[in-house]
Design a protein around this motif. Structure first.
Motif, PDB file in Angstrom:
ATOM      1  N   MET A   1       0.847  -1.168   0.000  1.00 14.30           N
ATOM      2  CA  MET A   1       0.000   0.000   0.000  1.00 14.30           C
ATOM      3  C   MET A   1       0.896   1.236   0.000  1.00 14.30           C
ATOM      4  N   GLU A   2       0.529   2.201  -0.811  1.00 12.04           N
ATOM      5  CA  GLU A   2       1.269   3.462  -0.866  1.00 12.04           C
ATOM      6  C   GLU A   2       1.115   4.219   0.458  1.00 12.04           C
ATOM      7  N   LEU A   3       2.092   5.052   0.767  1.00 15.22           N
ATOM      8  CA  LEU A   3       2.127   5.775   2.035  1.00 15.22           C
ATOM      9  C   LEU A   3       0.827   6.546   2.294  1.00 15.22           C
ATOM     10  N   GLN A   4       0.405   7.377   1.365  1.00 19.00           N
ATOM     11  CA  GLN A   4      -0.794   8.199   1.593  1.00 19.00           C
ATOM     12  C   GLN A   4      -2.045   7.343   1.746  1.00 19.00           C
ATOM     13  N   ASP A   5      -2.126   6.237   1.007  1.00 14.45           N
ATOM     14  CA  ASP A   5      -3.262   5.324   1.145  1.00 14.45           C
ATOM     15  C   ASP A   5      -3.267   4.670   2.522  1.00 14.45           C
ATOM     16  N   HIS A   6      -2.078   4.333   3.002  1.00 17.11           N
ATOM     17  CA  HIS A   6      -1.943   3.702   4.311  1.00 17.11           C
ATOM     18  C   HIS A   6      -2.362   4.680   5.420  1.00 17.11           C
ATOM     19  N   ILE A   7      -1.901   5.905   5.315  1.00 24.48           N
ATOM     20  CA  ILE A   7      -2.291   6.932   6.286  1.00 24.48           C
ATOM     21  C   ILE A   7      -3.794   7.159   6.225  1.00 24.48           C
ATOM     22  N   GLN A   8      -4.322   7.244   5.020  1.00 32.10           N
ATOM     23  CA  GLN A   8      -5.752   7.479   4.839  1.00 32.10           C
ATOM     24  C   GLN A   8      -6.583   6.349   5.436  1.00 32.10           C
ATOM     25  N   TYR A   9      -6.095   5.119   5.320  1.00 40.92           N
ATOM     26  CA  TYR A   9      -6.786   3.973   5.907  1.00 40.92           C
ATOM     27  C   TYR A   9      -7.003   4.192   7.406  1.00 40.92           C
ATOM     28  N   TRP A  10      -5.939   4.575   8.113  1.00 45.22           N
ATOM     29  CA  TRP A  10      -6.037   4.776   9.558  1.00 45.22           C
ATOM     30  C   TRP A  10      -6.918   5.976   9.889  1.00 45.22           C
ATOM     31  N   LEU A  11      -6.815   7.038   9.108  1.00 52.52           N
ATOM     32  CA  LEU A  11      -7.622   8.227   9.388  1.00 52.52           C
ATOM     33  C   LEU A  11      -9.105   7.996   9.136  1.00 52.52           C
ATOM     34  N   GLU A  12      -9.427   7.287   8.072  1.00 54.97           N
ATOM     35  CA  GLU A  12     -10.836   6.985   7.797  1.00 54.97           C
ATOM     36  C   GLU A  12     -11.431   6.103   8.890  1.00 54.97           C
ATOM     37  N   SER A  13     -10.649   5.146   9.350  1.00 53.88           N
ATOM     38  CA  SER A  13     -11.113   4.285  10.435  1.00 53.88           C
ATOM     39  C   SER A  13     -11.311   5.096  11.716  1.00 53.88           C
ATOM     40  N   ALA A  14     -10.398   6.025  11.986  1.00 58.11           N
ATOM     41  CA  ALA A  14     -10.526   6.887  13.165  1.00 58.11           C
ATOM     42  C   ALA A  14     -11.774   7.769  13.056  1.00 58.11           C
ATOM     43  N   GLU A  15     -12.037   8.302  11.877  1.00 67.14           N
ATOM     44  CA  GLU A  15     -13.218   9.157  11.690  1.00 67.14           C
ATOM     45  C   GLU A  15     -14.510   8.359  11.865  1.00 67.14           C
ATOM     46  N   HIS A  16     -14.518   7.133  11.370  1.00 71.67           N
ATOM     47  CA  HIS A  16     -15.683   6.262  11.562  1.00 71.67           C
ATOM     48  C   HIS A  16     -15.919   6.022  13.049  1.00 71.67           C
TER      49      HIS A  16
ATOM     50  N   LEU B   1      -7.928   7.976  19.000  1.00 69.91           N
ATOM     51  CA  LEU B   1      -6.544   8.420  19.218  1.00 69.91           C
ATOM     52  C   LEU B   1      -5.551   7.356  18.777  1.00 69.91           C
ATOM     53  N   GLU B   2      -5.844   6.103  19.068  1.00 69.41           N
ATOM     54  CA  GLU B   2      -4.946   5.013  18.675  1.00 69.41           C
ATOM     55  C   GLU B   2      -4.749   4.998  17.157  1.00 69.41           C
ATOM     56  N   LYS B   3      -5.820   5.079  16.421  1.00 70.15           N
ATOM     57  CA  LYS B   3      -5.723   5.002  14.960  1.00 70.15           C
ATOM     58  C   LYS B   3      -5.082   6.251  14.369  1.00 70.15           C
ATOM     59  N   THR B   4      -5.304   7.395  14.989  1.00 67.84           N
ATOM     60  CA  THR B   4      -4.649   8.614  14.520  1.00 67.84           C
ATOM     61  C   THR B   4      -3.146   8.516  14.771  1.00 67.84           C
ATOM     62  N   LEU B   5      -2.772   7.986  15.921  1.00 70.39           N
ATOM     63  CA  LEU B   5      -1.345   7.770  16.196  1.00 70.39           C
ATOM     64  C   LEU B   5      -0.746   6.737  15.246  1.00 70.39           C
ATOM     65  N   LYS B   6      -1.518   5.755  14.857  1.00 66.94           N
ATOM     66  CA  LYS B   6      -1.016   4.762  13.889  1.00 66.94           C
ATOM     67  C   LYS B   6      -0.808   5.409  12.525  1.00 66.94           C
ATOM     68  N   ALA B   7      -1.646   6.366  12.152  1.00 68.39           N
ATOM     69  CA  ALA B   7      -1.416   7.117  10.908  1.00 68.39           C
ATOM     70  C   ALA B   7      -0.094   7.885  11.006  1.00 68.39           C
ATOM     71  N   LEU B   8       0.147   8.508  12.150  1.00 72.13           N
ATOM     72  CA  LEU B   8       1.412   9.215  12.360  1.00 72.13           C
ATOM     73  C   LEU B   8       2.592   8.250  12.357  1.00 72.13           C
ATOM     74  N   TYR B   9       2.416   7.082  12.938  1.00 71.03           N
ATOM     75  CA  TYR B   9       3.472   6.073  12.934  1.00 71.03           C
ATOM     76  C   TYR B   9       3.848   5.720  11.492  1.00 71.03           C
ATOM     77  N   VAL B  10       2.841   5.474  10.675  1.00 73.54           N
ATOM     78  CA  VAL B  10       3.077   5.126   9.272  1.00 73.54           C
ATOM     79  C   VAL B  10       3.840   6.254   8.582  1.00 73.54           C
ATOM     80  N   GLN B  11       3.401   7.495   8.810  1.00 73.58           N
ATOM     81  CA  GLN B  11       4.075   8.649   8.210  1.00 73.58           C
ATOM     82  C   GLN B  11       5.533   8.741   8.642  1.00 73.58           C
TER      83      GLN B  11
END
Length: 130
Positions: A1-16, A41-51
């Motif tokens: 998965m591309e970086l931005q797609d991976h970050i987006q995955y975690w952010l969309e899950s966090a928003e849900h 918060l966990e999923k947002t931090l995971k997006a940051l981890y990926v970044q």
């Protein structure tokens, strides 16, 4: 998965989860609201981890402090203390030995105080994403 797609995955899950936590708060399910707010918060931090870790998979942990420690986010002592408190919401809803006591303290005022701060922290963490 591309970086931005991976970050987006975690952010969309966090928003849900944030939307679901809002619905739980509205229906006075305060304990479950805070449980899901922890996941926000966990999923947002995971997006940051990926970044911050070259698109690596985040560790399989629910510990917010541990996740934050593997990012470039500069936490204040207040942030660290708050994340440590929110960590408890993950345990106290999942495990029967904690569940009853947590349910008793999860009044509207208690939940609103934490939920508001969690939403603020979520926004602050999101602002750290490029």
């Amino acid at each position: 998965m591309e970086l931005q797609d991976h970050i987006q995955y975690w952010l969309e899950s966090a928003e849900h989860d944030l939307q679901t936590a809002e619905a739980l708060f509205s229906s006075e399910r305060y304990d479950w609201c805070l449980f899901l707010a922890h996941l926000v918060l966990e999923k947002t931090l995971k997006a940051l981890y990926v970044q911050d870790n070259a698109n690596a998979l985040p560790p399989r942990t629910h510990n917010l402090l541990r996740l934050a420690g593997h990012t470039r986010v500069q936490l204040t002592e207040d942030h660290r203390l708050f994340l440590d408190e929110v960590n408890d919401f993950n345990l106290e809803v999942r495990y029967p030995e904690f569940k009853r006591e947590f349910y008793k303290i999860c009044t509207r005022d208690f939940a609103e105080k934490y939920f508001d701060r969690i939403k603020e922290m979520h926004g602050w963490l999101r602002s750290r994403l490029k």
